[in-house]
Write an enzyme that holds these catalytic residues in place. Structure first.
Site, PDB file in Angstrom:
ATOM      1  N   GLY A   1       2.306   0.073  14.675  1.00 34.14           N
ATOM      2  CA  GLY A   1       1.113   0.677  14.273  1.00 34.14           C
ATOM      3  C   GLY A   1       0.912   0.868  12.629  1.00 34.14           C
ATOM      4  O   GLY A   1      -0.452   0.849  12.216  1.00 34.14           O
TER       5      GLY A   1
ATOM      6  N   ASP B   1       0.980  -1.133  10.315  1.00 36.64           N
ATOM      7  CA  ASP B   1       1.318  -2.856  10.097  1.00 36.64           C
ATOM      8  C   ASP B   1       1.668  -3.266   8.856  1.00 36.64           C
ATOM      9  O   ASP B   1       2.711  -4.123   8.867  1.00 36.64           O
ATOM     10  CB  ASP B   1      -0.301  -3.402  10.296  1.00 36.64           C
ATOM     11  CG  ASP B   1      -0.898  -2.980  11.463  1.00 36.64           C
ATOM     12  OD1 ASP B   1      -0.353  -2.394  12.437  1.00 36.64           O
ATOM     13  OD2 ASP B   1      -2.063  -3.429  11.813  1.00 36.64           O
TER      14      ASP B   1
ATOM     15  N   ARG C   1      -6.698  -5.084   2.602  1.00 40.64           N
ATOM     16  CA  ARG C   1      -6.172  -5.573   4.090  1.00 40.64           C
ATOM     17  C   ARG C   1      -4.846  -6.316   3.457  1.00 40.64           C
ATOM     18  O   ARG C   1      -4.560  -6.578   2.455  1.00 40.64           O
ATOM     19  CB  ARG C   1      -7.013  -6.564   4.691  1.00 40.64           C
ATOM     20  CG  ARG C   1      -8.346  -5.960   5.201  1.00 40.64           C
ATOM     21  CD  ARG C   1      -8.171  -5.346   6.461  1.00 40.64           C
ATOM     22  NE  ARG C   1      -7.425  -6.008   7.585  1.00 40.64           N
ATOM     23  CZ  ARG C   1      -7.282  -5.587   8.595  1.00 40.64           C
ATOM     24  NH1 ARG C   1      -7.555  -4.022   8.975  1.00 40.64           N
ATOM     25  NH2 ARG C   1      -6.658  -6.379   9.666  1.00 40.64           N
TER      26      ARG C   1
ATOM     27  N   GLU D   1     -11.510   4.318   8.252  1.00 43.56           N
ATOM     28  CA  GLU D   1     -10.294   4.057   8.975  1.00 43.56           C
ATOM     29  C   GLU D   1      -9.189   4.634   8.127  1.00 43.56           C
ATOM     30  O   GLU D   1      -8.288   5.178   8.770  1.00 43.56           O
ATOM     31  CB  GLU D   1     -10.233   2.608   8.785  1.00 43.56           C
ATOM     32  CG  GLU D   1      -9.031   1.966   9.793  1.00 43.56           C
ATOM     33  CD  GLU D   1      -8.882   0.493   9.726  1.00 43.56           C
ATOM     34  OE1 GLU D   1      -9.625  -0.113   9.313  1.00 43.56           O
ATOM     35  OE2 GLU D   1      -8.003   0.078  10.171  1.00 43.56           O
TER      36      GLU D   1
HETATM   37  C1  DGY Z   1      -5.196  -5.801  12.882  1.00 40.59           C
HETATM   38  O1  DGY Z   1      -5.807  -6.637  13.384  1.00 40.59           O
HETATM   39  O2  DGY Z   1      -5.014  -5.328  11.693  1.00 40.59           O
HETATM   40  C2  DGY Z   1      -4.550  -4.661  13.681  1.00 40.59           C
HETATM   41  O3  DGY Z   1      -4.025  -3.349  13.201  1.00 40.59           O
HETATM   42  C3  DGY Z   1      -3.412  -5.195  14.549  1.00 40.59           C
HETATM   43  O4  DGY Z   1      -3.019  -4.463  15.641  1.00 40.59           O
END
Ligand code: DGY
Length: 436
Positions: A168, A170, A202, A402
């Protein structure tokens, strides 16, 4: 003001609920059903729409595999806004997968046990809630059995995760040293997330190569847990994941007692519980750091960093009173600066801390929610209150994002809410925090 926020939260949740009986985490970025999201979302719905709360859980459980496994994403629909989708993950490769519900071949933290208990506690119609629990509880028990029988090769009571997406958290800096042990090919693929969200917020392309490489290995062996345990370059005992399992074990015990009978299952759950908590404290507690840490089972060494996951065991009653005091001291000295919101996802005093990048530093509402209840459980009421108030203030200031920048001064000039907007669990857990 609070009423306004509550209404906004409900609008977010209702807007993300889908016809097929589950919620997307948010539009565009996450267009399917995610496992741990669904648990948190159901808790939010339980406060005002029990029917949706139940559907959320039951739709997820329908996707359970023949061995009890519950996948991390269920691909209920087709979508061209997400990579990697069902054609990449290929759950059909596993002889044990659920052929009706295409999914990934990895899981996420086991939140459904405590979700059932929360739903029961929130419900005003207890008879009806208990009926719902009765109908679903054995599936959750079967899921826990799956973990202990397939994810614990050394029989320690601690289960492994084989992919960072299973944690979770990531792209946490926790995994950086594992990536250094791998040298995956430069895959060619088209990501969608970075079209939708600032790439600064990201994971990088190279990180994605690692993520995909682990899946390639698992797919080569048709998602066999035995082969994964033997071959996956990523094999970790995660304190957050195991905390969720232990907390959910306790919830199942409490619920089975309410239902009556089920002595064998209660006995088994208590056995798992005893062993898990013992190993957790002997293997995952780092005296020098004064915090729980991760363990790299593949390379047989502790991962010695402090993250918000390090404090999560408070939520499952794992630390002794003494350990809890130390944990909270560590948390406040590293994460508790007055100029910062609680609780950053990674040690803000560490050079790997990044305040904007996903799990490398920003505040996440689900972790705050776990910490809030954990702190309260051990009597740290003032700090619990701060975690709660900080969570509410972040959402008030930035919106239902988020994740959030922990640095207070940022909000004077910009919006410190990052990633997806109108994010379901931020709305759901806000409702639960406000109602508590
Ligand atoms: C993402 O695509 O970043 C998700 O968190 C994968 O679970």
């Amino acid at each position: 003001m609070k009423k306004d926020l509550i209404n906004k939260a409900k609008i977010v949740l209702d807007g993300n609920f889908q016809e097929k009986g589950y919620s997307i985490p948010c539009k565009g970025l996450y267009p399917f059903q995610w496992k741990w999201d669904s648990g948190f979302i159901a808790i939010g719905f339980a406060h005002y729409d029990m029917d949706k709360a139940k559907q959320e859980v039951e739709t997820l459980l329908k996707a359970q595999w023949q061995n009890g496994f519950i996948p991390h994403i269920v691909f209920h629909v087709e979508s061209d806004t997400y990579f990697p989708g069902p054609d990449y993950h290929r759950s059909d490769l596993s002889p044990l997968s659920n052929k009706e519900y295409p999914s990934t071949g990895m899981t996420q933290p086991p939140v459904i046990g405590f979700t059932l208990e929360k739903i029961y506690n929130i419900a005003s119609d207890k008879d009806d809630a208990l009926k719902f629990v009765k109908k679903n509880i054995d599936k959750v028990y079967f899921n826990h059995q799956y973990f202990y029988e397939n994810r614990d090769p050394q029989n320690e009571g601690l289960v492994f995760i084989y992919h960072n997406w299973e944690s979770g958290t990531d792209n946490s800096p926790l995994w950086d040293d594992i990536w250094k042990t791998m040298n995956p090919p430069e895959y060619v693929f088209k990501r969608r997330d970075t079209d939708l969200v600032d790439p600064e917020q990201r994971p990088s392309k190279r990180e994605y190569d690692h993520y995909l490489h682990i899946i390639e290995i698992a797919k080569e062996h048709n998602y066999s847990d035995e082969k994964i345990a033997e071959l996956s370059p990523f094999l970790v005992q995660d304190p957050l994941f195991n905390t969720m399992l232990i907390k959910s074990n306790s919830s199942l015990i409490a619920l089975y007692k309410l239902i009556g009978g089920n002595e064998d299952k209660i006995k088994q759950l208590e056995k798992w519980q005893e062993k898990s908590i013992k190993s957790f404290n002997s293997k995952l507690y780092d005296t020098e750091l004064g915090a729980y840490i991760h363990y790299d089972l593949r390379n047989e060494k502790p991962i010695r960093f402090v993250s918000s996951s390090s404090f999560s065991p408070l939520y499952a009653g794992i630390p002794s009173k003494e350990q809890a005091k130390t944990l909270v001291n560590t948390m406040m000295s590293k994460f508790g600066d007055e100029n910062m919101y609680l609780c950053a996802s990674f040690d803000p005093t560490h050079e790997r801390f990044n305040p904007k990048k996903y799990w490398r530093g920003p505040v996440w509402i689900n972790l705050n929610w776990i910490l809030y209840y954990g702190l309260k459980e051990y009597g740290f009421n003032e700090i619990a209150k701060r975690v709660k108030n900080d969570s509410i203030e972040l959402i008030e200031k930035a919106g239902f994002y988020e994740y959030f920048d922990a640095r207070k001064q940022i909000y004077k000039t910009e919006n410190g809410g990052y990633g997806g907007n109108n994010f379901s669990w931020s709305a759901a857990l806000l409702l639960d925090l406000i109602n508590n």
